[in-house]
Design an enzyme around this catalytic site. Structure first.
Site, PDB file in Angstrom:
ATOM      1  N   ASP A  16       8.055   4.590 -15.054  1.00  0.00           N
ATOM      2  CA  ASP A  16       7.443   4.106 -13.821  1.00  0.00           C
ATOM      3  C   ASP A  16       8.008   4.864 -12.618  1.00  0.00           C
ATOM      4  O   ASP A  16       8.738   5.846 -12.772  1.00  0.00           O
ATOM      5  CB  ASP A  16       7.643   2.593 -13.683  1.00  0.00           C
ATOM      6  N   GLN A  17       7.696   4.392 -11.435  1.00  0.00           N
ATOM      7  CA  GLN A  17       8.131   5.047 -10.202  1.00  0.00           C
ATOM      8  C   GLN A  17       9.655   5.101 -10.082  1.00  0.00           C
ATOM      9  O   GLN A  17      10.197   5.982  -9.444  1.00  0.00           O
ATOM     10  CB  GLN A  17       7.532   4.321  -8.997  1.00  0.00           C
TER      11      GLN A  17
END
Length: 142
Positions: A16-17
């Site tokens: 993810d980010q």
């Protein structure tokens, strides 16, 4: 008690980010572990489906302990936690390449007819699977 091991290299697309594995990917990895476990017992999910039987998840839990990151390797350990003849509860541990515990969890499954989604008795429809799962249960408790 059989504890199956499968390995997955963490891909960039699974992060993810924050640069860690997105939580839903662990559920996919549980499936990879479960499929490996069944194969290690000498059976095949694919053949079960060809026989008109599906094994949907009825309950799933995951407890996140430590994140995995891109470039690491996930080691998925899978075993039978509980077996009733109708339901199977699989247990999971996912560890990183340093053997640190990252995720624990379990999933519960029933077998159903593909055309009606009606539950079936594993003991009656798949007696070999039943015997193997009973053996795993007895080994764990013994």
């Amino acid at each position: 008690m059989l504890v199956s091991e499968a390995k997955v290299d963490v891909r960039y697309a699974e992060t993810d980010q924050m640069g860690v594995v997105y939580h839903a990917n662990y559920l996919v990895w549980f499936e990879i572990g479960r499929t490996a476990f069944i194969k290690d017992l000498g059976f095949s999910y694919a053949q079960m489906e060809k026989d008109g039987i599906l094994s949907p998840v009825t309950e799933i839990h995951a407890n996140y302990k430590k994140p995995l990151t891109y470039g690491d390797q996930a080691k998925i350990f899978t075993w039978v936690d509980e077996y009733t003849g109708l339901k199977v509860k699989y247990g999971y541990e996912i560890r990183n390449s340093k053997d640190e515990l990252c995720v624990t969890g379990n999933s519960t499954h029933v077998c159903v007819k593909k055309d009606s989604f009606r539950p079936i008795s594993i003991k009656k429809v798949f007696p070999d699977w039943h015997q193997a799962y009973e053996g795993q249960k007895k080994q764990k408790q013994g």
